[in-house]
Design a protein around this motif. Structure first.
Motif, short mmCIF file in Angstrom:
data_model
loop_
_atom_site.label_atom_id
_atom_site.label_comp_id
_atom_site.label_asym_id
_atom_site.label_seq_id
_atom_site.Cartn_x
_atom_site.Cartn_y
_atom_site.Cartn_z
N THR A 129 27.53 46.23 47.02
CA THR A 129 26.89 46.37 45.71
C THR A 129 27.91 46.31 44.59
N SER A 179 30.60 44.58 44.60
CA SER A 179 31.06 43.20 44.42
C SER A 179 30.18 42.40 43.50
N LEU A 180 28.92 42.81 43.35
CA LEU A 180 28.01 42.08 42.46
C LEU A 180 28.27 42.35 40.99
N CYS A 181 28.93 43.48 40.68
CA CYS A 181 28.97 43.97 39.30
C CYS A 181 30.26 43.66 38.57
N SER A 199 35.94 41.94 43.35
CA SER A 199 34.92 41.58 44.34
C SER A 199 35.54 41.10 45.63
N GLU A 249 23.07 41.72 49.36
CA GLU A 249 24.02 41.31 48.32
C GLU A 249 24.81 40.06 48.72
N LEU A 293 23.43 36.79 47.40
CA LEU A 293 23.77 36.48 46.01
C LEU A 293 25.25 36.12 45.86
N LEU A 294 26.10 36.81 46.62
CA LEU A 294 27.52 36.50 46.54
C LEU A 294 27.84 35.11 47.10
N HIS A 342 28.19 32.77 44.33
CA HIS A 342 29.13 33.21 43.29
C HIS A 342 29.83 32.00 42.68
#
Length: 827
Positions: free
Chosen positions: A627, A629-631, A637, A693, A696-697, A700
């Motif tokens: 989580t 790493s998403l922010c 990340s 997550e 989504l990564l 990136h």
């Protein structure tokens, strides 16, 4: 006859007598007269320009002279004037306003002239002929007239003196410019001569210091000049000379008894050389100390002092140099602070120059400086402690030294008994031999300059105790400031130039480096301090957690793990509290505010290098790091994903988080419900969640992050495969942070690391991206931007139109009201 007698009688009639002379003191002026004169000053203005003396001279009464004789006298004076040649060069005509003219019988007007000389005598060469010069027996001046005449002469003389002085004092602009140029030329000549003199004296001293030692005094005298440039050159020249000629030993001046003894010429010459060198060196240091506080000389003075301390730390007055350097080690000036810190670092690194004595003195002075300022110093003040070197077996050596001392005492007692018996039996021959051998061994050690191991250990133990005393004082001060007044510490962080706890970060770094040298008696207290500091002082207070920054709290956790690992044999400490703090600190981390290097180090030491973790705790950290790493940025990340990969490699059961089943990544048995906001990782229930997550990564923008996410998501395909970690979180963070400076993301997306699902859709999206025409996009964007610009311009014009129409309406309304008011007034 009657007529003649009558005419004779008429001729005999004398003119009326003049009124008697009245002194100024006897004259009384009434108030009415004063008022009249004050009111009518303009009417009497012409009186101020009259020459009263000349008037009174003509009006004065001449005794016993008839009217015909008086006329003859006037004619005689005019005749003398015409006979004399006018000397206009030596005569000064009186201003027409200051005196009345003289009218001759011919009807011509003449103004009087006077000599240009200041002499009060009047020799008759000018046009004015006093009554005394004509005939002293006929014309006489009164006392008042003489006094007035003398006063006038004195006034004229004073005016002429003032004029001459003013001309002398106020020279012409050209003369002033010439004087300034002459001063500049003389100053430049003096500067060049002194500069050349310094160079000559320095070369002589460097060539033959023994015979030219007197030149040091001349150089010091030149350094005391009033010109700042000469002073700076003198100080730097003396610095270069002292660095070269100072001997490699400490000078001891001879005592009075030694001076009374007869010695050779070489010894006298050496004594003179050493005494002169020491006195001039002392004067040089006094000059530096006197100029230390002046801003124009501060950088030069500190540079000279630091250079001397670095070059000749063994020489005399080392304590003075150390005191000045330590006093300025926390200076707000960056140049001064860096010079002082560099000098202290060189002392700690190059201990061979001074044998370690200067190290002990410097560490003690810094410890006292920190204590005096209540730990409110620049972080660079104790940063040089990290350059200290200690023997690894220092603690063991102390124990062995105690045993050896006890054994030596026993052996000495036995030897003394044997010596007493030998003295009685063999007349003390054996004892004399042993004494001689000991003296020879001591002399050999002194001559060979071999380091004394016992003395070095004592100095190192003193240095280490002073260092740890400083570190524990900083921890105690930080702990008390947080627990006692958390709000005050928060405000101090904003008001203090160095922050509320400026020395905590270098203190924690030093504790992590020298943790293996800490006495075991202090380990328990140290771990308790670190726990409380990592939690921000007290878990029940949110304000106290804000007193320490995120990097400082992470550093506390790192130090605790370092201390534990370096003392595994002696410590049995539960580190669960530190895992809880790391789990909560991840939510408080901000990439722009906090240091990513400290976070990467904490992840490596606490999660990657640690032994096998509990499954619940490992799953909680995996989920939170994913989580995380998403922010945040790409560097943080990537460090978090590398840690996730390490945890998944060590904990095979946690790979169930990669499954996308309907029931989540559960395992056999009862699993607690997932609580993402839990403060304890063991109670989070992360095994009931899924690592969504990674999906989504995988998309990136940075290719390295997307590659790492794809590799983690494919780990569960072959459970029996063994993964070997080659990159640590620290290395990943450093590499990606360096690449981030020159990273320029391209428009095209790489085709690698694609999942099996949706491969056709991804391929079609790549084809459409490559088929886009850039020229069409540019045209569309240009038309769009021009349209928006026109809309904004129209809005601005409409607003201006509205304002102008409103102002016109108001003006019309004002006219109407004005007309109404006029009509009402007329009615």
């Amino acid at each position: 006859m009657g007529k003649k007698s009558a005419n004779q009688k008429q001729k005999v009639i004398l003119p009326p007598e003049l009124p008697p002379e009245v002194t100024e003191e006897e004259i009384e002026v009434s108030d009415e007269d004063l008022q009249f004169v004050n009111k009518n000053r303009d009417y009497a203005r012409f009186v101020t320009g009259l020459d009263t003396q000349s008037i009174t001279k003509h009006v004065t009464r001449v005794a016993d002279v008839e009217e015909d004789a008086l006329e003859a006298l006037y004619e005689k004076r005019l005749r003398k004037k015409s006979l004399q040649k006018p000397e206009e060069e030596n005569k000064l005509q009186v201003h027409r306003v200051d005196a009345l003219p003289v009218k001759t019988l011919d009807g011509k007007l003449y103004y009087r002239t006077s000599k240009t000389s200041d002499a009060p005598e009047n020799d008759g060469k000018d046009g004015v002929v006093d009554e005394e010069q004509v005939d002293n027996s006929i014309l006489k001046l009164t006392k008042a007239e003489k006094r007035a005449k003398l006063k006038k002469i004195k006034k004229v003389a004073k005016k002429q003196e003032e004029l001459t002085k003013a001309e002398e004092v106020q020279p012409t602009p050209q003369a002033a410019v010439l004087a300034e140029v002459k001063e500049d030329l003389t100053a430049e000549k003096a500067f060049e001569s002194k500069k050349q003199k310094l160079a000559e004296l320095g070369i002589e001293l460097l060539a033959d210091p023994n015979s030219n030692i007197k030149s040091l005094k001349e150089m010091l005298q030149i350094a005391k000049d009033s010109d700042q440039a000469i002073v700076k050159l003198g100080l730097l020249s003396l610095l270069a000379v002292f660095k070269d000629i100072i001997p490699g030993y400490r000078i001891r001046l001879p005592t009075e008894k030694e001076l009374e003894m007869k010695v050779s010429k070489d010894v006298k010459k050496m004594r003179y050389y050493e005494s002169t060198l020491l006195t001039v060196y002392k004067g040089y240091l006094q000059k530096l100390i006197s100029l230390e506080k002046t801003t124009s000389f501060q950088h030069v003075v500190i540079r000279c002092i630091c250079t001397l301390l670095d070059a000749v730390p063994h020489f005399n007055f080392r304590e003075t140099l150390l005191g000045i350097v330590v006093k300025n080690i926390s200076s707000p000036d960056d140049v001064v602070r860096k010079l002082c810190c560099g000098a202290i670092k060189s002392l700690f690194i190059n201990e061979g120059k001074h044998g370690g004595e200067a190290t002990v003195e410097a560490v003690r002075l810094i410890a006292n400086h920190v204590k005096y300022h209540d730990c409110q110093l620049h972080p660079d003040s104790i940063e040089p402690f990290g350059h200290l070197t200690f023997d690894e077996d220092l603690g063991k050596a102390e124990k062995t030294d105690e045993h050896s001392k006890v054994k030596n005492k026993k052996h000495k007692k036995i030897k003394n008994r044997k010596e007493s018996s030998n003295l009685q039996g063999n007349d003390g021959r054996q004892s004399m031999r042993t004494k001689i051998t000991e003296e020879v061994a001591a002399d050999y050690r002194a001559a060979s300059l071999a380091p004394d191991v016992m003395k070095q250990r004592e100095m190192q133990s003193d240095t280490l105790s002073a260092v740890f005393e400083t570190y524990f004082r900083i921890l105690r001060h930080t702990m008390h400031s947080i627990t006692a007044k958390p709000e005050a510490s928060i405000t101090a962080s904003t008001t203090s130039p160095f922050g509320s706890h400026p020395l905590l970060a270098p203190c924690l770094n030093g504790l992590g480096k020298f943790s293996h040298l800490i006495d075991l008696d202090f380990m328990g207290d140290l771990m308790n301090y670190l726990k409380r500091l990592a939690s921000g002082g007290d878990n029940s207070s949110e304000k106290q957690s804000q007193c320490l920054t995120v990097p400082e709290r992470l550093q506390c956790c790192i130090v605790a793990f370092k201390v534990m690992r370096k003392n595994l044999d002696a410590l049995n400490v539960d580190l669960q509290d530190f895992f809880v703090q790391l789990y909560n600190i991840l939510l408080e981390y901000r990439p722009g505010r906090d240091h990513g290097e400290v976070l990467a180090e904490a992840l490596k030491i606490m999660l990657c290098d640690d032994r096998q973790h509990d499954m619940q705790k490992a799953a909680a950290f995996i989920k939170r790091l994913a989580t995380f790493s998403l922010c945040f940025g790409s560097a943080e990340s990537l460090a978090a994903l590398v840690t996730v990969k390490h945890l998944l490699q060590k904990n095979i059961k946690c790979r169930n988080l990669l499954e996308n089943d309907a029931g989540g990544g559960s395992v056999s048995g009862s699993v607690a419900k997932y609580q993402p906001y839990a403060s304890d990782p063991n109670l989070s229930g992360a095994l009931a969640s899924v690592l969504w997550e990674l999906d989504l990564l995988w998309k990136h923008y940075h290719p390295t992050v997307s590659t790492m996410a794809a590799s983690i998501s494919s780990m569960n395909n072959a459970q029996n495969q063994v993964y070997v970690a080659t990159v640590s979180p620290q290395q990943a963070f450093k590499e990606l942070s360096l690449e981030q400076e020159s990273f320029n993301p391209q428009f095209n997306v790489r085709k690698a690391n694609k999942r099996k699902r949706g491969s056709e859709s991804s391929q079609s999206s790549l084809d459409t991206c490559s088929a886009i025409d850039e020229n069409e996009v540019k045209e569309k964007l240009s038309t769009r931007f021009s349209l928006l610009r026109d809309i904004k311009e129209n809005e601005r014009l409409r607003a201006d139109l509205g304002r102008t129409t409103l102002s016109l309406q108001l003006y019309e309304e004002y006219k109407r009201q004005k007309k109404r008011t006029k009509k009402s007034r007329n009615i």
